[in-house]
Design a protein around this motif. Sequence first.
Motif, PDB file in Angstrom:
ATOM      1  N   SER A  42       0.817  -1.210   0.000  1.00 55.71           N
ATOM      2  CA  SER A  42       0.000   0.000   0.000  1.00 55.71           C
ATOM      3  C   SER A  42       0.856   1.267   0.000  1.00 55.71           C
ATOM      4  CB  SER A  42      -0.893   0.016   1.247  1.00 55.71           C
ATOM      5  OG  SER A  42      -1.501   1.289   1.417  1.00 55.71           O
ATOM      6  N   PRO A  43       0.482   2.275  -0.776  1.00 60.15           N
ATOM      7  CA  PRO A  43       1.205   3.552  -0.704  1.00 60.15           C
ATOM      8  C   PRO A  43       1.084   4.218   0.662  1.00 60.15           C
ATOM      9  CG  PRO A  43      -0.774   3.752  -2.061  1.00 60.15           C
ATOM     10  CD  PRO A  43      -0.576   2.294  -1.798  1.00 60.15           C
ATOM     11  N   PHE A  44       0.048   3.882   1.407  1.00 57.33           N
ATOM     12  CA  PHE A  44      -0.076   4.424   2.758  1.00 57.33           C
ATOM     13  C   PHE A  44       1.039   3.887   3.655  1.00 57.33           C
ATOM     14  CE2 PHE A  44      -4.381   5.219   1.263  1.00 57.33           C
ATOM     15  CZ  PHE A  44      -4.670   6.444   1.825  1.00 57.33           C
ATOM     16  N   PHE A  45       1.486   2.660   3.381  1.00 55.12           N
ATOM     17  CA  PHE A  45       2.602   2.102   4.138  1.00 55.12           C
ATOM     18  C   PHE A  45       3.903   2.783   3.736  1.00 55.12           C
ATOM     19  CE2 PHE A  45       5.909  -1.230   4.767  1.00 55.12           C
ATOM     20  CZ  PHE A  45       5.775  -1.394   6.136  1.00 55.12           C
ATOM     21  N   ALA A  46       4.107   2.974   2.444  1.00 59.10           N
ATOM     22  CA  ALA A  46       5.328   3.626   1.969  1.00 59.10           C
ATOM     23  C   ALA A  46       5.462   5.050   2.501  1.00 59.10           C
ATOM     24  CB  ALA A  46       5.351   3.634   0.441  1.00 59.10           C
ATOM     25  N   ARG A  47       4.340   5.754   2.623  1.00 63.89           N
ATOM     26  CA  ARG A  47       4.402   7.151   3.068  1.00 63.89           C
ATOM     27  C   ARG A  47       4.902   7.278   4.501  1.00 63.89           C
ATOM     28  NH1 ARG A  47       0.289   8.331   6.714  1.00 63.89           N
ATOM     29  NH2 ARG A  47       0.737  10.544   6.785  1.00 63.89           N
ATOM     30  N   SER A  70       7.390   0.829  12.496  1.00 60.66           N
ATOM     31  CA  SER A  70       6.427  -0.235  12.196  1.00 60.66           C
ATOM     32  C   SER A  70       7.130  -1.547  11.894  1.00 60.66           C
ATOM     33  CB  SER A  70       5.543   0.174  11.016  1.00 60.66           C
ATOM     34  OG  SER A  70       4.764   1.310  11.337  1.00 60.66           O
ATOM     35  N   LEU A  71       8.252  -1.484  11.189  1.00 59.23           N
ATOM     36  CA  LEU A  71       9.000  -2.706  10.884  1.00 59.23           C
ATOM     37  C   LEU A  71       9.513  -3.371  12.161  1.00 59.23           C
ATOM     38  CD1 LEU A  71      11.020  -1.454   7.780  1.00 59.23           C
ATOM     39  CD2 LEU A  71       9.139  -3.102   7.770  1.00 59.23           C
ATOM     40  N   LYS A  72       9.956  -2.574  13.124  1.00 59.65           N
ATOM     41  CA  LYS A  72      10.460  -3.147  14.377  1.00 59.65           C
ATOM     42  C   LYS A  72       9.318  -3.670  15.247  1.00 59.65           C
ATOM     43  CE  LYS A  72      14.917  -0.900  14.409  1.00 59.65           C
ATOM     44  NZ  LYS A  72      15.942  -0.134  15.142  1.00 59.65           N
ATOM     45  N   VAL A  73       8.174  -2.987  15.219  1.00 60.11           N
ATOM     46  CA  VAL A  73       7.002  -3.506  15.937  1.00 60.11           C
ATOM     47  C   VAL A  73       6.608  -4.857  15.358  1.00 60.11           C
ATOM     48  CG1 VAL A  73       4.567  -3.115  16.486  1.00 60.11           C
ATOM     49  CG2 VAL A  73       6.173  -1.207  16.572  1.00 60.11           C
ATOM     50  N   ALA A  74       6.645  -4.973  14.023  1.00 62.13           N
ATOM     51  CA  ALA A  74       6.284  -6.234  13.372  1.00 62.13           C
ATOM     52  C   ALA A  74       7.237  -7.353  13.777  1.00 62.13           C
ATOM     53  CB  ALA A  74       6.292  -6.051  11.855  1.00 62.13           C
ATOM     54  N   GLN A  75       8.507  -7.034  13.881  1.00 64.76           N
ATOM     55  CA  GLN A  75       9.509  -8.035  14.285  1.00 64.76           C
ATOM     56  C   GLN A  75       9.213  -8.553  15.696  1.00 64.76           C
ATOM     57  OE1 GLN A  75      13.467  -6.407  14.844  1.00 64.76           O
ATOM     58  NE2 GLN A  75      14.430  -8.302  14.170  1.00 64.76           N
ATOM     59  N   ALA A 107       1.033  -8.693  10.366  1.00 68.76           N
ATOM     60  CA  ALA A 107       0.306  -7.784   9.469  1.00 68.76           C
ATOM     61  C   ALA A 107      -0.265  -6.600  10.234  1.00 68.76           C
ATOM     62  CB  ALA A 107      -0.805  -8.546   8.749  1.00 68.76           C
ATOM     63  N   ALA A 108      -0.864  -6.878  11.383  1.00 68.85           N
ATOM     64  CA  ALA A 108      -1.436  -5.794  12.187  1.00 68.85           C
ATOM     65  C   ALA A 108      -0.349  -4.833  12.658  1.00 68.85           C
ATOM     66  CB  ALA A 108      -2.190  -6.372  13.382  1.00 68.85           C
ATOM     67  N   ALA A 109       0.804  -5.372  13.029  1.00 66.89           N
ATOM     68  CA  ALA A 109       1.904  -4.512  13.474  1.00 66.89           C
ATOM     69  C   ALA A 109       2.408  -3.638  12.332  1.00 66.89           C
ATOM     70  CB  ALA A 109       3.037  -5.372  14.028  1.00 66.89           C
ATOM     71  N   LEU A 110       2.507  -4.201  11.134  1.00 64.02           N
ATOM     72  CA  LEU A 110       2.948  -3.424   9.982  1.00 64.02           C
ATOM     73  C   LEU A 110       1.957  -2.312   9.654  1.00 64.02           C
ATOM     74  CD1 LEU A 110       4.228  -6.336   7.726  1.00 64.02           C
ATOM     75  CD2 LEU A 110       5.638  -4.471   8.645  1.00 64.02           C
ATOM     76  N   GLY A 111       0.668  -2.590   9.854  1.00 61.76           N
ATOM     77  CA  GLY A 111      -0.355  -1.618   9.470  1.00 61.76           C
ATOM     78  C   GLY A 111      -0.839  -0.706  10.564  1.00 61.76           C
ATOM     79  N   HIS A 112      -0.370  -0.888  11.801  1.00 64.98           N
ATOM     80  CA  HIS A 112      -1.012  -0.199  12.922  1.00 64.98           C
ATOM     81  C   HIS A 112      -0.872   1.314  12.882  1.00 64.98           C
ATOM     82  CE1 HIS A 112       3.025   0.162  14.714  1.00 64.98           C
ATOM     83  NE2 HIS A 112       2.510   0.952  15.624  1.00 64.98           N
ATOM     84  N   ASP A 113       0.125   1.846  12.178  1.00 64.92           N
ATOM     85  CA  ASP A 113       0.339   3.291  12.143  1.00 64.92           C
ATOM     86  C   ASP A 113      -0.039   3.932  10.802  1.00 64.92           C
ATOM     87  OD1 ASP A 113       1.068   3.970  14.680  1.00 64.92           O
ATOM     88  OD2 ASP A 113       3.224   3.997  14.331  1.00 64.92           O
ATOM     89  N   LEU A 114      -0.733   3.212   9.930  1.00 64.18           N
ATOM     90  CA  LEU A 114      -1.080   3.763   8.619  1.00 64.18           C
ATOM     91  C   LEU A 114      -1.833   5.089   8.740  1.00 64.18           C
ATOM     92  CD1 LEU A 114      -2.289   0.696   6.488  1.00 64.18           C
ATOM     93  CD2 LEU A 114      -0.029   1.739   6.559  1.00 64.18           C
ATOM     94  N   THR A 147      -6.493   4.562  10.675  1.00 61.02           N
ATOM     95  CA  THR A 147      -5.917   3.327  10.132  1.00 61.02           C
ATOM     96  C   THR A 147      -7.012   2.392   9.663  1.00 61.02           C
ATOM     97  OG1 THR A 147      -3.883   3.404  11.441  1.00 61.02           O
ATOM     98  CG2 THR A 147      -4.645   1.229  10.766  1.00 61.02           C
ATOM     99  N   PHE A 148      -8.023   2.187  10.497  1.00 56.66           N
ATOM    100  CA  PHE A 148      -9.118   1.276  10.151  1.00 56.66           C
ATOM    101  C   PHE A 148      -9.897   1.813   8.950  1.00 56.66           C
ATOM    102  CE2 PHE A 148     -13.184  -1.018  11.124  1.00 56.66           C
ATOM    103  CZ  PHE A 148     -12.666  -2.309  11.085  1.00 56.66           C
ATOM    104  N   ARG A 149     -10.060   3.138   8.879  1.00 63.68           N
ATOM    105  CA  ARG A 149     -10.752   3.743   7.727  1.00 63.68           C
ATOM    106  C   ARG A 149      -9.946   3.517   6.447  1.00 63.68           C
ATOM    107  NH1 ARG A 149     -14.634   7.101   6.054  1.00 63.68           N
ATOM    108  NH2 ARG A 149     -14.201   8.853   4.675  1.00 63.68           N
ATOM    109  N   ILE A 150      -8.651   3.622   6.532  1.00 64.52           N
ATOM    110  CA  ILE A 150      -7.807   3.413   5.350  1.00 64.52           C
ATOM    111  C   ILE A 150      -7.953   1.990   4.828  1.00 64.52           C
ATOM    112  CG2 ILE A 150      -5.404   3.168   4.593  1.00 64.52           C
ATOM    113  CD1 ILE A 150      -4.788   5.605   6.426  1.00 64.52           C
TER     114      ILE A 150
END
Length: 524
Positions: A42-47, A70-75, A107-114, A147-150
Amino acid sequence: MVSEVNRPDPRAARRDEAAEAGGFAELSSSPFRADRDRLVASPFFARLAGVTQVVSAGGSALLHNRLTHSLKVAQVARAIAERISSAENSAALVAKLGGCDPDVAEAAALGHDLGHPPFGHLGEQVLDRIARHRYGLADGFEGNAQTFRIVTTTEVGGPVPRGLNLTAATRAALLKYPWARLHRPQPHPSELPVPPRGAAEPPQAPGSGSAKFSAYSTELAELEACRAPFAGRIEYWQQTVEASVMDLADDIAYAIHDLQDFHRIGVLQHAEVATELGHWLSRRAELAALPDAELADRHRRPGRSLESLRRHLQVKDSWITDADAFAEAVARVRAQLVDELLGIPFDGSVEAEQATARFSAGWTARLVDGVVVTPSPSPRTGHVTLEPPQWHEVQVLKFVHKRFVLQRPDLALHQRGQASLLVTLVDALDAWLTDREEVSRLPRRLHDLVELAQEEYSDLAEHAPELLIGATGEPVSGADAVRSLARGRAVIDFVASLTDRQAAAMLDAISGRSAQPWSEPSVL
């Protein structure tokens, strides 16, 4: 009849089962792994690489941004999920509570700050005030709800017209605070005898709902749908196990890595942290005897801020707070953060880099080792939590960051400028929206968001008018009022989707300070 062993996991149901993947290249046959892939694409992740964690990284390799965080939270989340889902002392309980798939937790950790807007939590606070006070949106703005709206609505690059069509499990795992600000569920968590963490903090006026929440009124149907498979396994206001893992991993990463950052750039100083922690350790009995008023009046004196934290924890988290455990946590942080890490000024040398790496690896391992799963947790925590020693240590680490970084006057000065930038940008975009002669040349993304929000709020007005409440708490009705709410939500959505630099560049352009018209076409 389908056996229990082979029965499809209802949590894997997507929002729209009939939807095809379309042009999206799935990288895995696992629906949960596909969720991870969709979020990363997602571009929202890249941003997030251009969004502040605490202060703008500005391309610095020394500071975390929202993406590296986010990457470290996912780890950390994956490590916790793999541990609790396979360990003999927790696997059965985890399964009973709804399960914990490592792919879902990651997945949730990667997306939690979108949903974090430009300038991090400062931007979140500014957009919330604007949404409620300027546009009358009772939901305001909240990064978790955004995040949930995105992932369910405003992301358009997935396999369906709206959202990423994630599984119910991953959508539910993104719900750190599984309720709306005001409307759902009932009784509202903010009204419970012991509200869940975030439901009533900071203290809210009666009837104003929650300080933290994970869904706007426009996404309530999505919240209820993804939570349905967990009914009867967890309380209606509790996080799923995977959401609890994500939340705890976020806390662990925040407690460790932000301290690393500010040691690297020389903001976190040995002397002042050592004085605060050392003074409290040597005079804890004397400080404990001080009246609350005297403690607050002279809070800048060494040891008093830490004593205030101890008292706050005793009131808010009496279910786990212990005086001796708190003292032991202060002593450990003093030894390992102050004496070992801060004792070696960061100068880019091998010695300094190795000390930083040891600090991060050692603390991460210790905190992950302290993770436990409990069948009946306090409302103030999730099913996945920390043993008392590690829990206290996280509170002390976070205290150091707040006291010696976030409360600095020079940071406040910087943030006031960022707040002014966001307010001025919203004003300029709103004026453009109401300019009949120029409205046809709106940024296309903003135009599309206005149309989307108009459709959403018109649908609420027709089918769920009880959810259409203004910031004053009164019901909203009439086409003009609906258009005003939709305009406000669209402007907030648009500004929240920018990076720090995009927000600044757009304000320069719209105010005539930029000499270059062709920049960042993706935001137009």
